[in-house]
Design a protein around this motif. Structure first.
Motif, PDB file in Angstrom:
ATOM      1  N   ILE A 148       0.846  -1.198   0.000  1.00 42.27           N
ATOM      2  CA  ILE A 148       0.000   0.000   0.000  1.00 42.27           C
ATOM      3  C   ILE A 148       0.879   1.245   0.000  1.00 42.27           C
ATOM      4  N   VAL A 149       1.894   1.214   0.883  1.00 44.06           N
ATOM      5  CA  VAL A 149       2.770   2.383   0.997  1.00 44.06           C
ATOM      6  C   VAL A 149       3.558   2.563  -0.293  1.00 44.06           C
ATOM      7  N   ALA A 150       4.045   1.447  -0.854  1.00 45.63           N
ATOM      8  CA  ALA A 150       4.835   1.545  -2.072  1.00 45.63           C
ATOM      9  C   ALA A 150       3.987   2.099  -3.217  1.00 45.63           C
ATOM     10  N   ARG A 151       2.711   1.699  -3.232  1.00 44.44           N
ATOM     11  CA  ARG A 151       1.844   2.108  -4.331  1.00 44.44           C
ATOM     12  C   ARG A 151       1.395   3.560  -4.214  1.00 44.44           C
ATOM     13  N   HIS A 152       1.048   3.944  -2.988  1.00 45.22           N
ATOM     14  CA  HIS A 152       0.398   5.253  -2.844  1.00 45.22           C
ATOM     15  C   HIS A 152       1.218   6.270  -2.086  1.00 45.22           C
ATOM     16  N   GLY A 153       2.328   5.820  -1.457  1.00 45.27           N
ATOM     17  CA  GLY A 153       3.087   6.742  -0.636  1.00 45.27           C
ATOM     18  C   GLY A 153       3.822   7.753  -1.504  1.00 45.27           C
ATOM     19  N   THR A 154       3.840   9.016  -1.107  1.00 40.81           N
ATOM     20  CA  THR A 154       4.658  10.027  -1.780  1.00 40.81           C
ATOM     21  C   THR A 154       5.472  10.716  -0.702  1.00 40.81           C
ATOM     22  N   THR A 155       6.193  11.688  -1.093  1.00 44.77           N
ATOM     23  CA  THR A 155       7.007  12.432  -0.146  1.00 44.77           C
ATOM     24  C   THR A 155       6.117  12.985   0.962  1.00 44.77           C
ATOM     25  N   THR A 156       6.522  12.750   2.203  1.00 46.11           N
ATOM     26  CA  THR A 156       5.728  13.216   3.328  1.00 46.11           C
ATOM     27  C   THR A 156       6.636  13.904   4.338  1.00 46.11           C
ATOM     28  N   TRP A 157       6.196  15.059   4.786  1.00 48.44           N
ATOM     29  CA  TRP A 157       6.953  15.767   5.815  1.00 48.44           C
ATOM     30  C   TRP A 157       6.136  15.826   7.099  1.00 48.44           C
ATOM     31  N   ALA A 158       6.878  15.774   8.194  1.00 48.04           N
ATOM     32  CA  ALA A 158       6.219  15.983   9.482  1.00 48.04           C
ATOM     33  C   ALA A 158       6.604  17.374   9.975  1.00 48.04           C
ATOM     34  N   ALA A 159       5.599  18.134  10.433  1.00 48.42           N
ATOM     35  CA  ALA A 159       5.877  19.508  10.852  1.00 48.42           C
ATOM     36  C   ALA A 159       5.375  19.743  12.262  1.00 48.42           C
ATOM     37  N   ARG A 160       6.114  20.524  13.014  1.00 51.99           N
ATOM     38  CA  ARG A 160       5.602  20.951  14.307  1.00 51.99           C
ATOM     39  C   ARG A 160       6.117  22.338  14.652  1.00 51.99           C
ATOM     40  N   ALA A 161       5.406  23.018  15.518  1.00 51.74           N
ATOM     41  CA  ALA A 161       5.796  24.351  15.968  1.00 51.74           C
ATOM     42  C   ALA A 161       5.101  24.594  17.291  1.00 51.74           C
ATOM     43  N   GLU A 162       5.267  25.801  17.833  1.00 48.04           N
ATOM     44  CA  GLU A 162       4.669  26.058  19.141  1.00 48.04           C
ATOM     45  C   GLU A 162       3.153  26.043  19.084  1.00 48.04           C
ATOM     46  N   ARG A 163       2.588  26.747  18.081  1.00 44.68           N
ATOM     47  CA  ARG A 163       1.124  26.827  18.013  1.00 44.68           C
ATOM     48  C   ARG A 163       0.615  25.948  16.877  1.00 44.68           C
ATOM     49  N   MET A 164       0.223  24.732  17.262  1.00 44.09           N
ATOM     50  CA  MET A 164      -0.059  23.700  16.268  1.00 44.09           C
ATOM     51  C   MET A 164      -1.304  23.989  15.421  1.00 44.09           C
ATOM     52  N   SER A 165      -2.354  24.549  16.022  1.00 47.69           N
ATOM     53  CA  SER A 165      -3.580  24.713  15.239  1.00 47.69           C
ATOM     54  C   SER A 165      -3.423  25.824  14.202  1.00 47.69           C
ATOM     55  N   ALA A 207       8.734  21.530  -4.045  1.00 41.10           N
ATOM     56  CA  ALA A 207       8.758  22.257  -2.783  1.00 41.10           C
ATOM     57  C   ALA A 207       9.965  21.818  -1.954  1.00 41.10           C
ATOM     58  N   SER A 208      10.363  22.661  -1.040  1.00 40.53           N
ATOM     59  CA  SER A 208      11.497  22.289  -0.191  1.00 40.53           C
ATOM     60  C   SER A 208      11.144  22.543   1.269  1.00 40.53           C
ATOM     61  N   PRO A 209      11.510  21.609   2.152  1.00 42.89           N
ATOM     62  CA  PRO A 209      11.180  21.779   3.572  1.00 42.89           C
ATOM     63  C   PRO A 209      11.801  23.036   4.169  1.00 42.89           C
ATOM     64  N   LEU A 210      13.006  23.389   3.686  1.00 40.10           N
ATOM     65  CA  LEU A 210      13.675  24.562   4.245  1.00 40.10           C
ATOM     66  C   LEU A 210      12.920  25.837   3.909  1.00 40.10           C
ATOM     67  N   LEU A 211      12.462  25.916   2.657  1.00 42.66           N
ATOM     68  CA  LEU A 211      11.714  27.106   2.244  1.00 42.66           C
ATOM     69  C   LEU A 211      10.391  27.201   2.994  1.00 42.66           C
ATOM     70  N   LEU A 212       9.750  26.047   3.180  1.00 50.89           N
ATOM     71  CA  LEU A 212       8.462  26.035   3.882  1.00 50.89           C
ATOM     72  C   LEU A 212       8.646  26.477   5.331  1.00 50.89           C
ATOM     73  N   SER A 214      10.556  17.899   8.805  1.00 52.80           N
ATOM     74  CA  SER A 214      11.527  16.905   8.354  1.00 52.80           C
ATOM     75  C   SER A 214      10.807  15.859   7.521  1.00 52.80           C
ATOM     76  N   GLU A 215      11.564  15.212   6.642  1.00 54.04           N
ATOM     77  CA  GLU A 215      10.950  14.202   5.789  1.00 54.04           C
ATOM     78  C   GLU A 215      10.802  12.898   6.570  1.00 54.04           C
ATOM     79  N   ILE A 216       9.646  12.222   6.387  1.00 56.21           N
ATOM     80  CA  ILE A 216       9.434  10.928   7.044  1.00 56.21           C
ATOM     81  C   ILE A 216       8.937   9.932   6.004  1.00 56.21           C
ATOM     82  N   LEU A 217       8.935   8.630   6.402  1.00 58.39           N
ATOM     83  CA  LEU A 217       8.365   7.618   5.520  1.00 58.39           C
ATOM     84  C   LEU A 217       6.856   7.676   5.644  1.00 58.39           C
ATOM     85  N   PRO A 218       6.136   7.688   4.533  1.00 59.10           N
ATOM     86  CA  PRO A 218       4.677   7.742   4.633  1.00 59.10           C
ATOM     87  C   PRO A 218       4.110   6.468   5.247  1.00 59.10           C
TER      88      PRO A 218
END
Lengths: 307, 370
Positions: free
Chosen positions: A219-236, A266-271, A286-290
């Motif tokens: 499933i992951v191999a078929r449908h997974g694409t680049t995925t980033w995980a993001a966090r900051a102080e104010r999540m919502s 797109a680039s994580p640094l620019l985002l 940061s980039e993670i495995l989907p």
């Protein structure tokens, strides 16, 4: 030798939600088969059709080679079924519930004790307690014990781990692995993606259809694409801002992080810089495995459950 | 001896049902305490009997004749002297204040007029017409008897004498006991059974039971067994209370009384099962058995309003109510002491209703969820 469960264009029509619009799959013997999808996607309906509680409006299905319409009495003697909500007698004790269901299937608790030992040992100290006084995890263990007591060859579990603690969840899945080793076929639905990984194959369900059926890595191999995980102080606020950003295709809350599917180029640094410009502090991207859930969102356009 | 699996399941389920009943205080109250309370309540508190009617006496010139009439009236349990009055105004006041229910007014020189028309007036508080009609009639009878004694008629007179057969003192318990028996057995069998079956649908246990080799009809049979036994206990309690506490005799055959009661219990259980095949949740089951079954039983079975006085349509409707036939049979057997042949019609009606309901329930019973 036929498959443990054969489903061919099975359909059941209802009013608004829970309908099944023609699903097809074969589940092999000794397989742990997972159903993943949001509420109302037809998981419980599929279970009820297969355990002969409902009659299909279209298509056909067999369990252990037995037709779910014609041979419903034979199927009922062979399968174990645990409905989505707690369905034992709250005013009977743990022991009384277990013995009642053993008698119902014409077996004795002692004879099949080894099969349920792993789950039942946790609740045995409370065997004289009424079922209504058990915690959520203990209730589910008792329900599983009752569903297993007659040594079914196929086990149907409708969200057995919903609303119970992580330790109990882990214990329940160990039991399922045990059963698989003993040749029991298990069909289980779950809203938890980490549990999806423990299945041999999963079906992603939406609006009464299978979006895809495959093993979790496939499933992951078929449908997974680049995925980033993001966090900051104010999540919502971060979620709103990420969704509004032109380089972000989708963004969903995943526990303590947001998962971002970026647009090409797109680039994580620019985002991250863009988010900091909007006033966010301590931004990490940061980039993670989907995972399966990311794949589900990609195909279905919605998360399999409310965050 | 080794039990067959089906029998073992039956026993296990009947036992389970007893657990449900005995572990829930409300259920056990409804099942065992309420019948006793109802019988006692209907027997003592709610009564239309004539007892201790308060009498006011206005006798301007007491003489031998007035004294004898008054003494005869007040000698019984039914009439008590409450006030001695001296003016018509005082009579009216006493009636209005509720100090007396009935005023006995002699004309002056009553004795002298005995062979002419000797006049005596009864003034009655008729705010409760049923009761007042009853005690007025009774008072007139006593007075006529007394008058005949004091002054035997010269010419032959025709007097009518009414005898109240089967219930000489017009005791309300005679009417209520059969009614309450019908009501209680109906309540326990029909309502409690339907609720307990529907509860299994509601809690989802029916879902698991259906997905098992056990046959649903067998499960239901095991379910109603405790209610059948409890109904028998209640029947015994009611009969014992009726005979020993309320003083209502079993005039006819006890055997046939119990037999027709068992028939009615089975019909009521069939009603309960039938309701449970229709209702989806406990509230519906309660409303259906409460409003649709209980109200007609109370209103149309003759418990409160006599069937004979109903319009033809309601009389026809009441024929559909099993409790009506049962109550009528109990009246015949228990109060009138009629032989069993006299309740053949009632028994037949009950048996037919039971058969139809069982057939409908079996046809309606679902092997699946929807």
């Amino acid at each position: 030798m036929t498959a443990a469960i054969e489903i061919d264009a099975l359909a059941k029509h209802f009013g608004a939600t829970g309908a099944l619009n023609g699903v097809t799959v074969n589940v092999e013997r000794g397989e742990i088969f997972g159903l993943i999808g949001p509420d109302g996607s037809g998981k419980s309906t599929l279970f009820r059709l297969l355990v002969t509680l409902l009659l299909p409006d279209g298509g056909r299905a067999t369990v252990e080679g037995l037709d779910i319409v014609k041979d419903f009495l034979k199927i009922r003697a062979r399968v174990g079924y645990m409905p989505g909500r707690f369905s034992l007698y709250p005013d009977l004790t743990v022991e009384e519930n277990l013995h009642l269901f053993a008698t119902l299937f014409g077996v004795r608790v002692e004879d099949n004790r080894p099969l349920i030992q792993r789950v039942y040992s946790h609740i045995e100290p409370f065997r004289r307690r009424r079922a209504s006084a058990l915690s959520g995890g203990m209730k589910q263990k008792l329900a599983l014990s009752c569903a297993l007591i007659h040594r079914p060859s196929v086990l149907f579990l409708d969200e057995p781990t919903t609303g119970i603690d992580p330790v109990s969840r882990a214990e329940l899945w160990e039991t399922l692995a045990d059963l698989k080793r003993q040749g029991v076929t298990v069909m289980v639905s779950t809203p938890y993606m980490d549990e999806a990984r423990l299945c041999d194959r999963v079906a992603l369900m939406q609006s009464g259809r299978f979006l895809d059926v495959a093993s979790p890595p496939e499933i992951v191999a078929r449908h997974g694409t680049t995925t980033w995980a993001a966090r900051a102080e104010r999540m919502s606020k971060l979620l709103t801002d990420l969704r509004a950003h032109p380089t972000v295709e989708t963004c969903y809350a995943f526990g303590d992080r947001h998962h971002v599917t970026p647009r090409p180029g797109a680039s994580p640094l620019l985002l991250r810089a863009a988010m900091e410009t909007l006033g966010h502090r301590q931004v990490e991207i940061s980039e993670i495995l989907p995972g399966i859930e990311d794949c589900f969102i990609r195909i279905a356009g919605q998360p399999p459950r409310e965050p | 001896m080794k039990n067959s699996p089906a029998l073992a399941t039956f026993i296990a389920f009947a036992r389970k049902e007893f657990h449900h009943i005995f572990r829930d205080r409300r259920t056990i109250m409804i099942l065992l305490v309420m019948p006793v309370l109802q019988i006692i309540l209907f027997g003592f508190a709610i009564t239309t009997e004539v007892r201790h009617v308060k009498v006011g006496l206005l006798d301007p010139l007491p003489d031998q004749a007035t004294r004898r009439v008054a003494d005869r009236l007040l000698a019984s349990d039914y009439f008590d002297l409450a006030r001695v009055l001296h003016t018509p105004d005082a009579v009216e006041q006493a009636l209005r204040r509720g100090e007396i229910d009935l005023a006995l007014i002699f004309e002056p020189h009553f004795h002298r007029h005995l062979h002419g028309p000797a006049r005596l007036q009864l003034v009655v508080d008729a705010s409760d017409p049923n009761t007042s009609a009853l005690f007025t009639a009774y008072a007139r009878r006593v007075i006529t008897d007394a008058a005949l004694e004091i002054a035997p008629p010269v010419a032959p007179v025709i007097t009518t004498e009414t005898r109240l057969l089967h219930n000489p003192a017009a005791r309300a318990a005679y009417n209520f006991v059969p009614g309450v028996m019908g009501l209680i057995l109906m309540l326990i069998c029909a309502m409690m059974t339907s609720i307990s079956i529907v509860r299994e649908k509601e809690t989802g246990t029916m879902e698991i039971i259906l997905v098992s080799p056990a046959r649903p009809l067998m499960i239901i049979a095991a379910k109603i067994l405790p209610y059948l036994l409890l109904s028998c206990v209640n029947l015994a309690t009611i009969l014992l209370l009726a005979v020993h506490v309320l003083g209502v005799p079993v005039a006819g055959s006890l055997f046939w009384l119990v037999a027709v009661s068992l028939l009615f219990i089975i019909v009521s259980l069939a009603i309960g099962i039938f309701v449970s095949t229709l209702a989806r949740n406990q509230v519906t089951a309660m409303l259906v058995s409460g409003m649709v079954l209980m109200m007609p039983v109370v209103l149309l079975s003759g418990l409160i309003f006599p069937i004979e006085g109903m319009p033809a349509f309601l009389r026809w409707l009441s024929a559909l109510i099993p409790a009506r036939w049962y109550i009528s049979a109990v009246k015949r057997l228990m109060i009138e002491g009629a032989p069993v042949a006299f309740i053949a019609r009632e028994a037949l009606a009950l048996a037919c209703t039971g058969a139809v309901l069982v057939l409908l329930s079996v046809k309606n019973f679902k092997n699946r969820l929807a």
